[in-house]
Design a protein around this motif. Structure first.
Motif, PDB file in Angstrom:
ATOM      1  N   MET A   1      47.740 -84.744  40.553  1.00 15.82           N
ATOM      2  CA  MET A   1      48.671 -85.719  41.251  1.00 15.82           C
ATOM      3  C   MET A   1      48.326 -87.094  40.870  1.00 15.82           C
ATOM      4  O   MET A   1      49.028 -88.098  40.535  1.00 15.82           O
ATOM      5  N   ARG A   2      46.949 -87.592  41.066  1.00 19.36           N
ATOM      6  CA  ARG A   2      46.458 -88.809  41.015  1.00 19.36           C
ATOM      7  C   ARG A   2      46.460 -89.233  39.606  1.00 19.36           C
ATOM      8  O   ARG A   2      46.973 -90.508  39.312  1.00 19.36           O
ATOM      9  N   VAL A   3      46.023 -88.436  38.567  1.00 16.07           N
ATOM     10  CA  VAL A   3      46.237 -89.005  37.207  1.00 16.07           C
ATOM     11  C   VAL A   3      47.710 -89.235  36.937  1.00 16.07           C
ATOM     12  O   VAL A   3      47.904 -90.098  36.009  1.00 16.07           O
ATOM     13  N   GLY A   4      48.647 -88.761  37.283  1.00 19.00           N
ATOM     14  CA  GLY A   4      49.913 -88.978  37.161  1.00 19.00           C
ATOM     15  C   GLY A   4      50.483 -90.284  37.660  1.00 19.00           C
ATOM     16  O   GLY A   4      51.198 -91.045  37.321  1.00 19.00           O
ATOM     17  N   ILE A   5      50.129 -90.551  39.021  1.00 23.58           N
ATOM     18  CA  ILE A   5      50.057 -91.629  39.679  1.00 23.58           C
ATOM     19  C   ILE A   5      49.659 -92.777  38.899  1.00 23.58           C
ATOM     20  O   ILE A   5      50.099 -94.064  38.679  1.00 23.58           O
ATOM     21  N   SER A 119      54.772 -86.682  49.342  1.00 21.02           N
ATOM     22  CA  SER A 119      53.721 -85.720  49.097  1.00 21.02           C
ATOM     23  C   SER A 119      52.542 -86.395  49.908  1.00 21.02           C
ATOM     24  O   SER A 119      51.375 -85.750  50.171  1.00 21.02           O
ATOM     25  N   TYR A 120      52.777 -87.601  50.499  1.00 19.13           N
ATOM     26  CA  TYR A 120      51.694 -88.333  51.589  1.00 19.13           C
ATOM     27  C   TYR A 120      52.399 -88.550  52.966  1.00 19.13           C
ATOM     28  O   TYR A 120      53.587 -88.329  53.289  1.00 19.13           O
ATOM     29  N   ARG A 179      53.171 -84.794  37.513  1.00 11.85           N
ATOM     30  CA  ARG A 179      53.653 -83.671  38.175  1.00 11.85           C
ATOM     31  C   ARG A 179      54.605 -84.009  39.097  1.00 11.85           C
ATOM     32  O   ARG A 179      54.246 -84.687  40.137  1.00 11.85           O
ATOM     33  N   ASP A 180      55.815 -83.169  39.151  1.00 17.44           N
ATOM     34  CA  ASP A 180      56.962 -83.486  40.117  1.00 17.44           C
ATOM     35  C   ASP A 180      56.685 -82.849  41.409  1.00 17.44           C
ATOM     36  O   ASP A 180      56.479 -81.337  41.407  1.00 17.44           O
ATOM     37  N   PRO A 181      57.002 -83.463  42.555  1.00 21.37           N
ATOM     38  CA  PRO A 181      57.081 -82.636  43.806  1.00 21.37           C
ATOM     39  C   PRO A 181      58.169 -81.439  43.673  1.00 21.37           C
ATOM     40  O   PRO A 181      59.206 -81.761  42.823  1.00 21.37           O
TER      41      PRO A 181
END
Length: 389
Positions: A1-5, A119-120, A179-181
């Motif tokens: 998720m972090r690398v996608g952000i 997600s947060y 990555r999609d939620p």
């Protein structure tokens, strides 16, 4: 998720860059293509209008197919627009290129916000939103002195070709890494009308319409022609002032992020910050033909105080149902971006129709427009309901 952000934040860096780079390119575009200040204001306006026009379809895309394909696919359109800009020989091509770049940049910030909201923890939204814009605003910084240096070395066409290539790489990175939620869209999906039926949204939409308009308009274009025509500055000097204003905007985004938790209010943090922005812009109107150091200081202060955009989005997001989050945040973004495009076109006409006697008069009219419209939004925002998570 972090690398996608991280990939999405790179896209937002480009979004901030493209909305501001005409201020530095204005002298060379005037020389090579005969572009006037009104032409460049119109080109800047088309970027914002194309960006805004995509927001509602992007909201549907975020909710239905997710941020990965929505943001990555449209960013490829932005790369094509940058390539068109690099080969442009006429003003209409510059305007079309800016519109295509606006389409490409339109989804990246909202894709980040969608992931944050889904997600947060809700209480972290304002901070994460502010950090994203703060980091992304380094693109605004790059569209100042670094861009002017690149133009001197590679020429403006070579510099823009490099940007087109980088934009394409970022688009592919988003498609590969985000990555999609999980989807929350139900059979009863809701509609734009359902969002607009929420009474608390309306005063916040009024604030969205003005909270970013003055600093985006000034930093994105008018700082260049103003210092060139009134104070005789060259591209390098304009780049330095743009750099400091951009850095102030970065600092402002980081500063706004946690203030709602520290102060216990979103409404009054937003109101006071934007009231200070109005005072700075009124100062520019009053002292437009005075010291360039004073004008630069007021622009830098406006950049600092006028960075409330993520906080206003956080205020509005607090009233949006989770299954409509994509459409909700893009509705807010629509109201935040479309007025900038309209304002750029309007101020271009105001500038063109105001006699340049003295040379500062057209710019005083532009500054006054930004101050008055922002003040009107502030008055309407007084009716908003405060809410923190």
């Amino acid at each position: 998720m972090r690398v996608g952000i991280a990939a999405l934040v790179c896209g937002y860096l480009l979004s901030q860059f493209y909305r501001a780079f005409l201020a530095v390119l204005s002298p060379v575009l005037q020389e090579d293509l005969g572009a006037t200040a009104a032409d460049l204001a119109s080109a800047s306006g088309w970027w914002f209008l194309a960006f805004a026009a995509m927001q509602l379809p992007i909201g549907e895309g975020l909710d239905r197919i997710g941020p990965r394909r929505t943001a990555g696919g449209l960013m490829l359109v932005g790369a094509a627009g940058a390539a068109l800009f690099a080969v442009a020989t006429a003003i209409w091509q510059i305007k079309l290129a800016m519109a295509l770049i606006g389409v490409g940049c339109a989804p990246v910030l909202m894709a980040c916000y969608y992931i944050f909201a889904r997600s947060y923890a809700l209480a972290l939204f304002g901070t994460l939103a502010g950090v994203t814009i703060g980091v992304g605003s380094l693109g605004n910084v790059a569209a100042s002195l670094p861009l002017s240096a690149a133009v001197e070395v590679f020429g403006w066409r070579g510099a823009v070709w490099g940007l087109a290539g980088f934009t394409g790489v970022v688009a592919l990175g988003i498609l590969a890494l985000v990555r999609d939620p999980p989807s929350l869209v139900r059979e009863e999906k809701g509609s734009l009308l359902d969002l607009l039926k929420i009474p608390a949204i309306w005063p916040i939409l009024a604030m969205m319409a003005v909270c970013y308009t003055p600093v985006a308009g000034l930093r994105g274009l008018w700082v260049g022609p103003y210092f060139s025509d009134v104070h005789g500055f060259d591209a390098g000097e304009i780049g330095r002032i743009s750099l400091w204003m951009g850095l102030a905007m970065v600092a402002g985004n980081f500063a706004y992020g946690p203030l709602d938790r520290w102060v216990g209010s979103r409404k009054w943090v937003i109101f006071i910050g934007n009231a200070l922005t109005v005072l700075c812009v009124l100062g520019l109107w009053a002292f437009a033909d005075g010291s360039p150091a004073v004008a630069a200081g007021l622009l830098i202060a406006a950049g600092l105080f006028g960075a409330s955009f993520p906080m206003v989005v956080a205020h509005g997001r607090a009233f949006i149902p989770p299954h409509m989050m994509g459409r909700g945040v893009t509705l807010l973004n629509l109201f935040g971006i479309a007025p900038i495009g309209l304002a750029q076109i309007a101020t271009g006409r105001i500038h063109a129709e105001t006699p340049a006697d003295p040379a500062s008069a057209p710019y005083q009219a532009v500054f006054l427009f930004f101050a008055v419209t922002t003040a009107i939004g502030l008055v309407i925002y007084l009716w908003s309901r405060d809410r923190t998570d």
